[in-house]
Design an enzyme around this catalytic site. Structure first.
Site, PDB file in Angstrom:
ATOM      1  N   HIS A 122       2.454  -5.036  -2.510  1.00 35.23           N
ATOM      2  CA  HIS A 122       2.975  -4.281  -1.267  1.00 35.23           C
ATOM      3  C   HIS A 122       3.398  -4.252  -1.157  1.00 35.23           C
ATOM      4  O   HIS A 122       1.721  -5.057  -0.195  1.00 35.23           O
ATOM      5  CB  HIS A 122       2.940  -2.336  -2.246  1.00 35.23           C
ATOM      6  CG  HIS A 122       3.938  -1.226  -1.521  1.00 35.23           C
ATOM      7  ND1 HIS A 122       3.274  -1.542  -0.538  1.00 35.23           N
ATOM      8  CD2 HIS A 122       4.947  -0.669  -1.944  1.00 35.23           C
ATOM      9  CE1 HIS A 122       4.753  -0.479   0.348  1.00 35.23           C
ATOM     10  NE2 HIS A 122       5.625  -0.176  -0.835  1.00 35.23           N
ATOM     11  N   ASP A 199      -5.298  -0.688  -5.463  1.00 34.78           N
ATOM     12  CA  ASP A 199      -4.266   0.328  -5.330  1.00 34.78           C
ATOM     13  C   ASP A 199      -3.185   0.577  -5.868  1.00 34.78           C
ATOM     14  O   ASP A 199      -3.426   0.439  -6.907  1.00 34.78           O
ATOM     15  CB  ASP A 199      -3.190  -0.853  -4.314  1.00 34.78           C
ATOM     16  CG  ASP A 199      -2.070  -0.105  -4.042  1.00 34.78           C
ATOM     17  OD1 ASP A 199      -1.562   1.052  -4.053  1.00 34.78           O
ATOM     18  OD2 ASP A 199      -0.955  -0.696  -3.144  1.00 34.78           O
ATOM     19  N   GLN A 202       0.786   3.598  -7.470  1.00 35.48           N
ATOM     20  CA  GLN A 202       1.769   3.685  -8.754  1.00 35.48           C
ATOM     21  C   GLN A 202       0.636   3.923 -10.307  1.00 35.48           C
ATOM     22  O   GLN A 202       1.538   4.404 -11.000  1.00 35.48           O
ATOM     23  CB  GLN A 202       2.305   2.797  -9.157  1.00 35.48           C
ATOM     24  CG  GLN A 202       3.024   1.516  -8.239  1.00 35.48           C
ATOM     25  CD  GLN A 202       4.725   2.625  -7.627  1.00 35.48           C
ATOM     26  OE1 GLN A 202       5.360   3.197  -8.794  1.00 35.48           O
ATOM     27  NE2 GLN A 202       5.335   2.857  -6.857  1.00 35.48           N
ATOM     28  N   LYS A 225       3.265  11.227  -4.717  1.00 34.42           N
ATOM     29  CA  LYS A 225       3.586   9.761  -5.716  1.00 34.42           C
ATOM     30  C   LYS A 225       3.418  10.384  -7.453  1.00 34.42           C
ATOM     31  O   LYS A 225       3.201  10.187  -8.405  1.00 34.42           O
ATOM     32  CB  LYS A 225       2.903   8.377  -5.854  1.00 34.42           C
ATOM     33  CG  LYS A 225       4.112   7.606  -5.195  1.00 34.42           C
ATOM     34  CD  LYS A 225       3.789   5.870  -4.618  1.00 34.42           C
ATOM     35  CE  LYS A 225       4.189   5.684  -3.679  1.00 34.42           C
ATOM     36  NZ  LYS A 225       5.314   5.178  -3.658  1.00 34.42           N
ATOM     37  N   CYS A 363       9.398  -3.337  -0.831  1.00 38.55           N
ATOM     38  CA  CYS A 363       8.443  -3.654   0.057  1.00 38.55           C
ATOM     39  C   CYS A 363       7.649  -4.473  -0.633  1.00 38.55           C
ATOM     40  O   CYS A 363       6.475  -4.817  -0.557  1.00 38.55           O
ATOM     41  CB  CYS A 363       7.470  -2.375   0.341  1.00 38.55           C
ATOM     42  SG  CYS A 363       8.558  -1.191   1.186  1.00 38.55           S
TER      43      CYS A 363
HETATM   44  N1  PLP Z   1       1.088   0.198  -2.735  1.00 39.18           N
HETATM   45  C1  PLP Z   1       2.311   0.247  -3.800  1.00 39.18           C
HETATM   46  C2  PLP Z   1       1.744  -0.357  -4.843  1.00 39.18           C
HETATM   47  C3  PLP Z   1       3.376   1.452  -3.769  1.00 39.18           C
HETATM   48  O1  PLP Z   1       4.098   1.657  -4.888  1.00 39.18           O
HETATM   49  C4  PLP Z   1       3.040   1.953  -2.597  1.00 39.18           C
HETATM   50  C5  PLP Z   1       4.686   2.801  -2.329  1.00 39.18           C
HETATM   51  O2  PLP Z   1       5.621   2.490  -2.888  1.00 39.18           O
HETATM   52  C6  PLP Z   1       2.716   2.373  -1.411  1.00 39.18           C
HETATM   53  C7  PLP Z   1       0.741   0.701  -1.759  1.00 39.18           C
HETATM   54  C8  PLP Z   1       2.615   2.752  -0.371  1.00 39.18           C
HETATM   55  O3  PLP Z   1       1.970   3.675  -0.499  1.00 39.18           O
HETATM   56  P1  PLP Z   1       2.472   4.896   0.434  1.00 39.18           P
HETATM   57  O4  PLP Z   1       3.723   4.691   1.670  1.00 39.18           O
HETATM   58  O5  PLP Z   1       2.452   6.303  -0.070  1.00 39.18           O
HETATM   59  O6  PLP Z   1       1.311   4.595   1.350  1.00 39.18           O
END
Ligand code: PLP
Length: 404
Positions: A122, A199, A202, A225, A363
Site C-alpha cells: 500500500h 503492515d 488487512q 478496519k 493505493c
Molecule cells: N496498509 C494496507 C495494507 C491497507 O489496506 C491500508 C488501508 O487501506 C493501509 C495500510 C492504510 O490504512 P489507514 O488509512 O487506516 O492508515
C-alpha cells in the site's frame, strides 16, 4: 457456525437501502461497519467519563485514564504482546508506519543503507520510506511477486546485503488478498540481523495474530478496519526496539521534564504519544476487539474463507473474467476485471444496484504497474456478509457484462 442474521442485527447500517435497494456492503477492506456496542461504548464514554487523561487528580480524569489504559491492555491481549508498553496508540496504520520510518531511519540508517519492501505494498508502506530516502539517501529494494500474487521468497533472500537495515511488508495485501508467509519473512530477516515491520491493516480483521509467536519487531494496524472507530490505530513494537528509537513528535504527554535548555522524554509507551490521545476512541476500539473475540476470530476466518471461495468459483465461470491474486493462502478480498469493462463503470453500475465495491488502484499504483493495469474492481467481505448477497453481486456483475 455463526448466526449471521443475528450478527447483522448488531450493525444498523446493514439494513439501509440505497437507490431503493438493500445495501450490499462489499467494501470492507477500505473500512468496516461498526456494531452497536462500539458506538454505544463511545457515547457512554463521552457522557460519563470525559476528561483529559493522565494529568488529572480529579475523579473523571482518573476514570478516563483508567479506561484508556485498559483499552491498551485489551489490545495487548488481542495481539499477544508481552507488555502494554509495547502498544502505542496512533491515528492509524499510516501514522504508525511513518513513525517507524522516521524514528528508525533517524537512529539506525545512514546514506546507502537499505530497506526491503514488496511490490504489493500500500502507498502508506512506500511513501514514508521514500520521504526518508529523499532526506537521508537510504535505498529501497523491492520483493517481486509471481503470477498468483505470491512473494518470490528466493528473490527476497537475494535482496539482503550487509547494508540491509529493515524489512517492511504487508501481512495481507489489500488488492491481491495474499497472506504473506510472515514467519519465513521474519526468520530470514533476523538471520541477517534486520528487524521486520508487518503492515497488518488487512490481516488483523481476518486472522489470529500473535506478536510473541511471530517474533515480529514492529506490527501496525487500524481500528476502523476491525470494526472500531476511525482515527485510531496501533504501533506494536518490541520494547527493546521502542526503547532505542527516538521520539517521533514532540509535545505534551511524551516528556518527563522540559526546560529551554533540555527536555527528557517520558517512558514507554508515552514517549511516542505526543498530545492528547483519542482516549474516547480507544475505548471504542477495545469494545470492537471484544466484539470480535465474542464471535471468535477463527470462526470469522473460516466463514469469510467460505464466502471468498463461493464468490471466486462463480466469478471464474464468467467469460473474460480476470482475477488478480490467486495465492494459496488468501484473505477475503477479490480484485477483478471483466473483459474490457472499465473498473470505474463496473463500480458505478453495481452501486446503482445497491452494491458497494471499490474501484481504482487501491493505493497500490506500483502493483498496478506490475500487473499492467490501471485499476481493478475489488469486493472485500466481512463476517456479516452472506452468500445471498454474493448471489446478488454475481447477478449484478453479469448484468453489467451484458451491457457492454
Ligand atoms: N496498509 C494496507 C495494507 C491497507 O489496506 C491500508 C488501508 O487501506 C493501509 C495500510 C492504510 O490504512 P489507514 O488509512 O487506516 O492508515
Amino acid at each position: 457456525m455463526l448466526d449471521i442474521q443475528f450478527i447483522r442485527n448488531d450493525f444498523p447500517i446493514l439494513s439501509k437501502e440505497v437507490y431503493g435497494k438493500p445495501l450490499i456492503y462489499f467494501d470492507n477492506a477500505a473500512t468496516t461497519q461498526k456494531p452497536r456496542s462500539v458506538v454505544e461504548r463511545i457515547e457512554k464514554a463521552y457522557y460519563n467519563v470525559n476528561a483529559n487523561i493522565h494529568r488529572g487528580v480529579h475523579f473523571l480524569s482518573q476514570a478516563a485514564t483508567e479506561a484508556h489504559e485498559n483499552a491498551r491492555k485489551r489490545v495487548q491481549r488481542f495481539i499477544n504482546a508481552a507488555s502494554p508498553n509495547e502498544v502505542i496508540f496512533t491515528r492509524g496504520t499510516t501514522e504508525a508506519i511513518n513513525l517507524v520510518a522516521s524514528s528508525f531511519t533517524d537512529a539506525f540508517m545512514e546514506e546507502g543503507d537499505e530497506v526491503i519492501l514488496s511490490v504489493m505494498e500500500h502507498h502508506s508502506n512506500i511513501v514514508p520510506w521514500q520521504l526518508q530516502a529523499a532526506r537521508k539517501g537510504i535505498t529501497i529494494k523491492v520483493i517481486p511477486i509471481n503470477a498468483k500474487g505470491e512473494l518470490y521468497l528466493d528473490s527476497y533472500r537475494e535482496l539482503f546485503t550487509e547494508r540491509t537495515r529493515l524489512v517492511s511488508v504487508s501481512h495481507m495485501s489489500n488488492v491481491l488478498g495474499t497472506i504473506n508467509p510472515a514467519e519465513e519473512i521474519i526468520k530470514e530477516a533476523h538471520a541477517h540481523n534486520a528487524p521486520v515491520l508487518l503492515d497488518g491493516a488487512q490481516a488483523v480483521p481476518h486472522m489470529q495474530v500473535d506478536m510473541q509467536g511471530l517474533d515480529v519487531d514492529f506490527y501496525v494496524f487500524s481500528a476502523h478496519k476491525i470494526y472500531g472507530p476511525t482515527g485510531m490505530g496501533i504501533l506494536y513494537g518490541k520494547e527493546d526496539w521502542l526503547d532505542k528509537l527516538p521520539p517521533y513528535q514532540g509535545g505534551g504527554e511524551m516528556i518527563a521534564t522540559v526546560s529551554f535548555e533540555k527536555t527528557t522524554f517520558n517512558e514507554l509507551p508515552f514517549k511516542f504519544e505526543a498530545g492528547t490521545p483519542d482516549y474516547i476512541g480507544s475505548t471504542g476500539f477495545a469494545e470492537a476487539l471484544e466484539y470480535v473475540d465474542r464471535i471468535g476470530i477463527d470462526a470469522i476466518a473460516a466463514y469469510e474463507h467460505e464466502l471468498l471461495e463461493y464468490a471466486t468459483r462463480q466469478l471464474k465461470q464468467m467469460e473474460g473474467m480476470r482475477i488478480f491474486g490467486e495465492a494459496a493462502h488468501k484473505g477475503a478480498v477479490i480484485s477483478f476485471l471483466l473483459k474490457d469493462t472499465h473498473h470505474y463503470d463496473m463500480g458505478m453500475l453495481l452501486d446503482r444496484l445497491g452494491i458497494a465495491v471499490r474501484t481504482g488502484h487501491h493505493c497500490a499504483q506500483p502493483l498496478m504497474k506490475e500487473l499492467g493495469i490501471e485499476g481493478t474492481v475489488r469486493a472485500s467481505f466481512s463476517f456479516y456478509n452472506t452468500k445471498e448477497e454474493i448471489d446478488q453481486f454475481i447477478a449484478g456483475v453479469e448484468r453489467v457484462a451484458g451491457m457492454f
